[in-house]
Enzyme design. Structure first.
Site, PDB file in Angstrom:
ATOM      1  N   THR A  13       0.833  -1.209   0.000  1.00  0.00           N
ATOM      2  CA  THR A  13       0.000   0.000   0.000  1.00  0.00           C
ATOM      3  C   THR A  13       0.867   1.259   0.000  1.00  0.00           C
ATOM      4  OG1 THR A  13      -1.525  -1.271   1.319  1.00  0.00           O
ATOM      5  CG2 THR A  13      -1.921   1.082   1.228  1.00  0.00           C
ATOM      6  N   VAL A  14       1.833   1.327   0.937  1.00  0.00           N
ATOM      7  CA  VAL A  14       2.627   2.553   1.062  1.00  0.00           C
ATOM      8  C   VAL A  14       3.566   2.706  -0.145  1.00  0.00           C
ATOM      9  CG1 VAL A  14       4.316   3.788   2.474  1.00  0.00           C
ATOM     10  CG2 VAL A  14       2.460   2.529   3.578  1.00  0.00           C
ATOM     11  N   LYS A  97       8.871   1.834  11.794  1.00  0.00           N
ATOM     12  CA  LYS A  97       8.977   2.218  13.223  1.00  0.00           C
ATOM     13  C   LYS A  97       9.571   1.122  14.080  1.00  0.00           C
ATOM     14  CE  LYS A  97       5.424   2.123  11.557  1.00  0.00           C
ATOM     15  NZ  LYS A  97       4.232   2.400  10.814  1.00  0.00           N
ATOM     16  N   GLY A 126       2.197   8.690  10.507  1.00  0.00           N
ATOM     17  CA  GLY A 126       1.925   8.715   9.057  1.00  0.00           C
ATOM     18  C   GLY A 126       2.094  10.061   8.400  1.00  0.00           C
ATOM     19  N   GLY A 179     -11.320  -3.239   7.290  1.00  0.00           N
ATOM     20  CA  GLY A 179      -9.903  -3.062   6.924  1.00  0.00           C
ATOM     21  C   GLY A 179      -9.141  -2.117   7.832  1.00  0.00           C
ATOM     22  N   GLU A 182      -5.910  -5.494  11.407  1.00  0.00           N
ATOM     23  CA  GLU A 182      -5.386  -6.656  10.693  1.00  0.00           C
ATOM     24  C   GLU A 182      -5.995  -7.940  11.247  1.00  0.00           C
ATOM     25  OE1 GLU A 182      -1.156  -6.653  10.156  1.00  0.00           O
ATOM     26  OE2 GLU A 182      -1.127  -4.464  10.164  1.00  0.00           O
ATOM     27  N   LYS A 197       6.495   4.026  18.155  1.00  0.00           N
ATOM     28  CA  LYS A 197       6.403   5.430  17.712  1.00  0.00           C
ATOM     29  C   LYS A 197       6.789   6.387  18.842  1.00  0.00           C
ATOM     30  CE  LYS A 197       2.855   4.321  14.276  1.00  0.00           C
ATOM     31  NZ  LYS A 197       1.414   4.076  14.093  1.00  0.00           N
TER      32      LYS A 197
HETATM   33  N1  HSE Z   1      -1.190   0.159  12.245  1.00  0.00           N
HETATM   34  C1  HSE Z   1      -0.958   1.544  12.450  1.00  0.00           C
HETATM   35  C2  HSE Z   1      -2.201   2.206  13.001  1.00  0.00           C
HETATM   36  C3  HSE Z   1      -0.565   2.305  11.231  1.00  0.00           C
HETATM   37  O1  HSE Z   1      -3.227   1.570  13.210  1.00  0.00           O
HETATM   38  O2  HSE Z   1      -2.139   3.391  13.254  1.00  0.00           O
HETATM   39  C4  HSE Z   1       0.832   2.057  10.837  1.00  0.00           C
HETATM   40  O3  HSE Z   1       1.718   2.395  11.853  1.00  0.00           O
END
Ligand code: HSE
Length: 423
Positions: A13-14, A97, A126, A179, A182, A197
């Site tokens: 995706t990224v 991260k 993000g 979505g 996960e 983070k």
């Molecule tokens: N899985 C992370 C979130 C995004 O739900 O914010 C990617 O770091």
């Protein structure tokens, strides 16, 4: 403008978002993209699949590639690949991260030796610009506090629990179907992602290396619909908060756990998958940055932003500007959760006995805990009562001792939850 050659590792995706955004910039040449499956059909207009490779080593050893963008995630093989890339004199841009939190020191040390830089705006929150601002325009500040919502998945789940009176399990299922979560949600719901983070953000904010192993971490899986309801009644929202504080004695307090956040607080108003960072420093005061913490386009905004800054630095000089280089050699003195001070929410299940509230008051008092609010609404069908206590600022170890004592009392059936409170 001088053209720079870029290799991308990871085309999910990224990676796809980065590729698409980069089409607007003529001075950036994407030479190669390393993918897991070279035969997978890519939904990109006029895509030249000859730049794809299944062998990422081709990117990290290619003498023509100046900058490696890593958007694959995980430690293995990302660490070895980036180590080789830096060894070969390449600059790195990464959204990883976990890699930075666990192995950042090794990579930054090597990068310093090789006079290359590692940029990572996309690794924290993000699309919200926070890494570059802290390192550049906020560098006149002594930052003393960060309180942030850094995980979209958990914020989405907690929002839906509050809006629709759902249990954690029901809200998680909905988030997975849409979505937002996960199939294996552990990394998000147990607070790992937020702890990576906040370790990165506190390290650059306090200019001391914060160790991921010493960050206290608690996820959202024990939050019940009853907690959300009680919090609402008392004027709070429950959020997964990543905290970083520089204490007056120079020690550092970094942790991730759910908190009751007073409704008037800006972080209480941040809903769904949105991220938000409140940062306090001198001389700036308090600032709040809010925005999308994930997704192809917001994350690409940060990756490509880093790339354009670096490309323009490289055009002016072979030596990147000092703010792109990491220099936090000092190790943070991180305190344990038991030594922290907080206000608390304690959900206690007590038998329908005379004196239950008296016992709670006495045990709290004996442990230096001053109660500010106490709530009981009748007796439940099973002849027990849910008693909610909000305390004034108390020491965590005192609270833990009080809970142990409470459980020894015959009329206290269970401590249903203990959460910290932010006003
Ligand atoms: N899985 C992370 C979130 C995004 O739900 O914010 C990617 O770091």
């Amino acid at each position: 403008m001088k053209s720079v050659n870029v290799g991308i590792i990871g085309f999910g995706t990224v990676g796809t978002g980065v590729y698409k955004v980069l089409q607007q910039f003529g001075n950036i040449n994407i030479k190669k993209i390393a993918v897991k499956n070279i035969h997978k059909k890519r939904e990109i207009e006029n895509f030249n699949s000859s730049i794809l490779t299944a062998n990422a080593d081709e990117i990290v050893t290619d003498p023509d590639i100046d900058i490696v963008i890593e958007v694959a995630g995980g430690i293995d093989p990302a660490f070895d690949l980036l180590e080789t890339a830096i060894d070969n004199g390449k600059h790195i841009i990464t959204a990883n991260k976990e890699l930075l939190a666990k192995k950042g020191s090794e990579l930054f040390k090597l990068a310093k030796e090789k006079n290359t830089v590692i940029l990572y705006e996309a690794a924290v929150a993000g699309g919200i610009p926070i890494i570059m601002p802290v390192k550049t325009i906020l560098s006149a500040n002594r930052i003393t506090k960060i309180a942030a919502i850094l995980n979209g998945t958990t914020n989405y789940i907690l929002t839906k629990m509050a809006e629709n009176n759902l249990s954690y399990e029901e809200a998680l299922k909905q988030a997975q179907e849409l979505g937002y979560a996960e199939t294996d949600p552990t990394g998000d719901v147990e607070g790992f992602d937020a702890s990576y983070k906040i370790s990165i953000l506190s390290t650059i904010s306090f200019n001391k290396k914060v160790s991921i192993d010493k960050i206290y971490r608690e996820g959202i899986t024990k939050i019940t619909a009853q907690d959300i309801k009680s919090a609402k009644e008392l004027g709070y929202r429950i959020k997964l908060i990543a905290l970083g504080q520089m204490l007056d004695n120079g020690k550092i307090d970094v942790r991730v756990h759910p908190m009751l956040v007073a409704k008037k607080h800006l972080l209480a108003k941040v809903d769904n998958a949105t991220n938000s960072i409140m940062l306090k420093g001198y001389p700036v005061g308090e600032i709040v940055l809010t925005g999308p913490g994930a997704g192809a386009e917001p994350t690409a905004s940060s990756v490509v932003g880093d790339l354009l800054v670096l490309a323009s630095e490289l055009e002016a000089s072979d030596k990147p500007l000092p703010q792109s280089i990491c220099h936090h050699n000092e190790i943070a003195d991180q305190i344990e959760i038991g030594d922290t001070y907080n206000e608390y929410y304690i959900a206690i299940n007590a038998g329908n006995n005379p004196g239950a509230i008296g016992i709670i008051g006495t045990i709290c008092g004996n442990n230096n805990i001053n109660i500010s609010t106490i709530m009981q609404k009748g007796i439940k069908e099973d002849n027990t009562a849910e008693i909610i206590v909000i305390t004034e600022r108390s020491k965590e170890s005192d609270v833990q001792n009080a809970l142990k004592e409470l459980l020894k009392s015959d009329c206290i059936k269970n401590i249903d939850n203990l959460l910290r409170v932010m006003n």
